[in-house]
Design a protein around this motif. Structure first.
Motif, PDB file in Angstrom:
ATOM      1  N   ASP A   1      28.360  77.182   9.547  1.00 56.02           N
ATOM      2  CA  ASP A   1      27.018  77.475  10.032  1.00 56.02           C
ATOM      3  C   ASP A   1      26.199  76.194  10.165  1.00 56.02           C
ATOM      4  O   ASP A   1      25.445  76.007  11.099  1.00 56.02           O
TER       5      ASP A   1
ATOM      6  N   PRO B   1      20.970  72.661  20.566  1.00 49.37           N
ATOM      7  CA  PRO B   1      20.170  71.808  21.440  1.00 49.37           C
ATOM      8  C   PRO B   1      18.886  71.346  20.785  1.00 49.37           C
ATOM      9  O   PRO B   1      18.464  70.215  20.968  1.00 49.37           O
ATOM     10  N   THR B   2      18.277  72.230  20.023  1.00 45.34           N
ATOM     11  CA  THR B   2      17.000  71.883  19.417  1.00 45.34           C
ATOM     12  C   THR B   2      17.153  70.684  18.501  1.00 45.34           C
ATOM     13  O   THR B   2      16.418  69.706  18.585  1.00 45.34           O
TER      14      THR B   2
ATOM     15  N   THR C   1      24.465  80.907   4.875  1.00 47.49           N
ATOM     16  CA  THR C   1      24.479  82.081   5.726  1.00 47.49           C
ATOM     17  C   THR C   1      23.710  81.886   7.022  1.00 47.49           C
ATOM     18  O   THR C   1      23.808  82.676   7.930  1.00 47.49           O
ATOM     19  N   GLU C   2      22.936  80.828   7.096  1.00 43.04           N
ATOM     20  CA  GLU C   2      22.043  80.672   8.230  1.00 43.04           C
ATOM     21  C   GLU C   2      22.771  80.191   9.487  1.00 43.04           C
ATOM     22  O   GLU C   2      23.705  79.427   9.419  1.00 43.04           O
ATOM     23  N   VAL C   3      22.347  80.683  10.610  1.00 39.99           N
ATOM     24  CA  VAL C   3      22.952  80.285  11.871  1.00 39.99           C
ATOM     25  C   VAL C   3      21.840  80.081  12.884  1.00 39.99           C
ATOM     26  O   VAL C   3      20.995  80.934  13.079  1.00 39.99           O
ATOM     27  N   LYS C   4      21.833  78.928  13.519  1.00 42.23           N
ATOM     28  CA  LYS C   4      20.881  78.672  14.600  1.00 42.23           C
ATOM     29  C   LYS C   4      21.524  79.132  15.894  1.00 42.23           C
ATOM     30  O   LYS C   4      22.672  78.844  16.147  1.00 42.23           O
ATOM     31  N   HIS C   5      20.792  79.863  16.711  1.00 42.27           N
ATOM     32  CA  HIS C   5      21.381  80.388  17.927  1.00 42.27           C
ATOM     33  C   HIS C   5      21.810  79.257  18.847  1.00 42.27           C
ATOM     34  O   HIS C   5      21.159  78.225  18.946  1.00 42.27           O
ATOM     35  N   ASN C   6      22.947  79.405  19.462  1.00 40.82           N
ATOM     36  CA  ASN C   6      23.432  78.383  20.390  1.00 40.82           C
ATOM     37  C   ASN C   6      23.849  78.999  21.720  1.00 40.82           C
ATOM     38  O   ASN C   6      24.703  78.476  22.409  1.00 40.82           O
TER      39      ASN C   6
ATOM     40  N   ASP D   1      11.465  75.975  21.112  1.00 42.16           N
ATOM     41  CA  ASP D   1      12.725  76.631  20.735  1.00 42.16           C
ATOM     42  C   ASP D   1      12.940  76.621  19.223  1.00 42.16           C
ATOM     43  O   ASP D   1      13.999  76.179  18.732  1.00 42.16           O
TER      44      ASP D   1
ATOM     45  N   LEU E   1      26.165  85.725  17.983  1.00 37.71           N
ATOM     46  CA  LEU E   1      25.606  85.135  16.774  1.00 37.71           C
ATOM     47  C   LEU E   1      24.182  85.632  16.562  1.00 37.71           C
ATOM     48  O   LEU E   1      23.441  85.811  17.522  1.00 37.71           O
TER      49      LEU E   1
ATOM     50  N   ILE F   1      13.416  72.310  13.669  1.00 35.80           N
ATOM     51  CA  ILE F   1      13.867  73.690  13.914  1.00 35.80           C
ATOM     52  C   ILE F   1      12.788  74.729  13.628  1.00 35.80           C
ATOM     53  O   ILE F   1      13.048  75.929  13.685  1.00 35.80           O
TER      54      ILE F   1
ATOM     55  N   GLY G   1      17.497  76.750   7.755  1.00 36.19           N
ATOM     56  CA  GLY G   1      18.615  76.438   8.635  1.00 36.19           C
ATOM     57  C   GLY G   1      19.578  75.454   7.990  1.00 36.19           C
ATOM     58  O   GLY G   1      20.224  74.676   8.676  1.00 36.19           O
TER      59      GLY G   1
ATOM     60  N   ASN H   1      27.011  74.549  13.307  1.00 32.27           N
ATOM     61  CA  ASN H   1      26.333  75.187  14.437  1.00 32.27           C
ATOM     62  C   ASN H   1      24.924  74.646  14.594  1.00 32.27           C
ATOM     63  O   ASN H   1      24.450  74.371  15.691  1.00 32.27           O
ATOM     64  N   ILE H   2      24.259  74.500  13.471  1.00 35.37           N
ATOM     65  CA  ILE H   2      22.881  74.025  13.517  1.00 35.37           C
ATOM     66  C   ILE H   2      22.824  72.604  14.039  1.00 35.37           C
ATOM     67  O   ILE H   2      22.024  72.250  14.885  1.00 35.37           O
TER      68      ILE H   2
END
Lengths: 280, 262
Positions: A3, A11-12, B2-7, B170, B12, B95, B81, A6-7
């Motif tokens: 995870d 893009p951010t 557990t955190e996931v930033k949307h991509n 965002d 997700l 973020i 995040g 992913n962060i």
């Protein structure tokens, strides 16, 4: 940890990472400076105060009083630097108003959670302020040049206009940072009041339209230690075509520069103080 | 973690999780010690709409200031995040976005200019900023006022712009600090519609004094009293715990409960 990956790839965050670089910092300053300029220039009253009032004063004083006191204060080569120095105080007022309003409306609070740093904010306020102040000085001199050409009373401006503008730069810088200082420390109710004190001081203690030679020596020395009179005297020295001596012209420039540096330091400290106070 | 930033992957969950562990803020002024937030421990899931309630001085705003990296915690830490507010405050700022109590807009800039400014300050280039502004203007239904200066907008439109300025960056996590404060009932309801559309798109932490707002929008609520988290759960859970039927009654019961603990 997936995870987390992913962060980091998002893009951010990727954009944010690059935005921490120097180039991105410079871009942020330019963006914020553009916003500052638009905020000031889109207020119609800013043109009235920053340009209208000084130009009307310049033309009216020259037209009304120059013939009554030939060779004196109200000739263009004496009057123009005084009006230019006085006009810069209105830019200070507008910077003060903007910074204090940004605090009151919580606009700065929002931006404190952005990637911007304190220096980005200060430069973003200062750069447009200095440019607007310089434009005021240039327009004052151009107006005086036109008036001088029409009346045939001057021959100096075309030759000496650039050094005359240059020697007023420190006092313009000082004004702009006084604006940031007041705006950072005081509310949008109190800060303009304090600015008006500086405006009055610039009018009365600069010798713009008051013969300083008639004042007591002690008071004159006090005025010479302030940036207003030093700036006006420096401008007049350039326009007179006199030799620019260390003890005369350059001392005046040094006085104004010292104030500019002092105000830069104080304004940066005040802004930092406000940012910390806001955080707590 | 557990955190996931949307991509962009619709599979997700969007937003990012918040894990708060023993977050404490103590102010010491003139020999007087005030504990504004006392050992706050809480987890908010990615994409969750979470409301933080409490009377004035309960510690809500201080909590948001700590979570947004504005104010350093005296003790404890929180990850947003996956980034620590103590160790990685700049990464946290990338973020999140905080939409403050006041509208916090640039008054002499148009709606579109305000949005482009925010996008630029958060790292987008000129082309990206313009595209993002167009997208958010459509998303927030700001098209008819896009070229109007912010100072000419009504309170409701300014609030809408304020939220749009937050969304254009965002954020994975959005803090809304009393977003409908001072609005009339119609403007408030309109804004609820806008805010509720964010559910599932971004993690939202809302502070508000309007309990019906929290009830209408939130997945879960936390009630803070004297800097401590007094209660945590869904509206139904809080009502069941206090034996009340309405959130307002549950809030009053929990906020005035003597020596109550989570």
């Amino acid at each position: 940890m997936d995870d987390q990956k992913n962060i980091e790839k998002s893009p951010t965050v990727a954009a944010g990472s690059s935005s921490n670089g120097r180039g991105a910092g410079g871009r942020r300053v330019l963006l914020f400076a553009g916003r500052t300029a638009r905020e000031i220039l889109r207020d119609p009253l800013s043109f009235v105060f920053c340009l209208g009032v000084p130009l009307v004063m310049l033309v009216a004083m020259y037209a009304l009083f120059s013939s009554m006191a030939p060779g004196g204060l109200f000739q263009l080569d004496s009057l123009t630097p005084g009006i230019a120095v006085f006009s810069g105080t209105f830019t200070m007022l507008y910077v003060t108003l903007l910074v204090s309003r940004d605090r009151t409306t919580w606009f700065l609070t929002r931006l404190y959670t952005s990637p911007m740093r304190n220096t980005d904010f200060v430069l973003g306020y200062a750069i447009p302020g200095i440019l607007i102040g310089l434009c005021q000085v240039v327009i004052c001199y151009l107006t005086a040049m036109v008036a001088g050409l029409i009346t045939g009373s001057t021959d100096w401006i075309s030759v000496r206009i650039l050094p005359a503008i240059f020697c007023l730069l420190p006092v313009i810088v000082a004004y702009v940072f006084i604006g940031i200082l007041f705006g950072s420390l005081f509310s949008d109710k109190a800060a303009p009041g304090l600015s008006s004190i500086v405006i009055s001081a610039a009018g009365f203690l600069s010798g713009a339209w008051m013969p300083m030679e008639t004042l007591a020596a002690g008071f004159r020395a006090f005025c010479a230690a302030l940036p207003f009179y030093a700036a006006v005297r420096g401008g007049r020295t350039v326009l007179s075509g006199a030799v620019l001596t260390v003890g005369g012209f350059w001392r005046d420039v040094l006085v104004c520069t010292a104030y500019a540096v002092g105000m830069i330091i104080l304004a940066c400290l005040a802004f930092r103080f406000h940012a910390r106070r806001e955080a707590e | 973690m557990t955190e996931v930033k949307h991509n962009g992957d619709p599979a997700l969950p969007r937003g990012a999780a918040i894990d708060i562990a023993g977050l404490t803020k103590v102010y010491r002024t003139g020999g007087k010690t005030t504990v504004a937030v006392d050992g706050l421990t809480l987890s908010i899931k990615a994409g969750e709409f979470f409301s933080l309630l409490g009377v004035n001085g309960a510690g809500k705003t201080t909590t948001i200031k700590m979570l947004s990296g504005l104010s350093a915690p005296t003790e404890g830490d929180a990850t947003l995040g996956g980034f620590s507010v103590c160790k990685q405050p700049l990464a946290v700022r990338q973020i999140i976005h905080v939409s403050p109590q006041n509208t916090a807009v640039a008054l002499n800039l148009t709606v579109k200019e305000n949005l482009e400014l925010m996008a630029g300050l958060w790292g987008k280039n000129g082309k990206e900023s313009r595209a993002a502004a167009d997208r958010v203007i459509r998303q927030m239904e700001l098209t008819k006022v896009a070229d109007d200066r912010a100072k000419t907008l009504s309170g409701g439109w300014q609030r809408r712009l304020s939220i749009a300025m937050a969304l254009i960056t965002d954020p994975a996590i959005l803090f809304l600090d009393e977003p409908t404060l001072g609005l009339d009932v119609l403007a408030r309801r309109e804004l609820w519609t806008v805010i509720s559309a964010l559910k599932g798109q971004v993690t939202v932490v809302l502070t508000t004094h309007y309990l019906e707002e929290a009830e209408a929008l939130s997945d879960r609520l936390g009630i803070m009293v004297g800097g401590k988290l007094r209660a945590l759960g869904t509206v139904a859970e809080l009502c069941a715990r206090t034996g009340t039927e309405k959130l307002e009654d549950a809030f009053v019961a929990l906020a005035t409960e003597k020596g109550g603990t989570l």
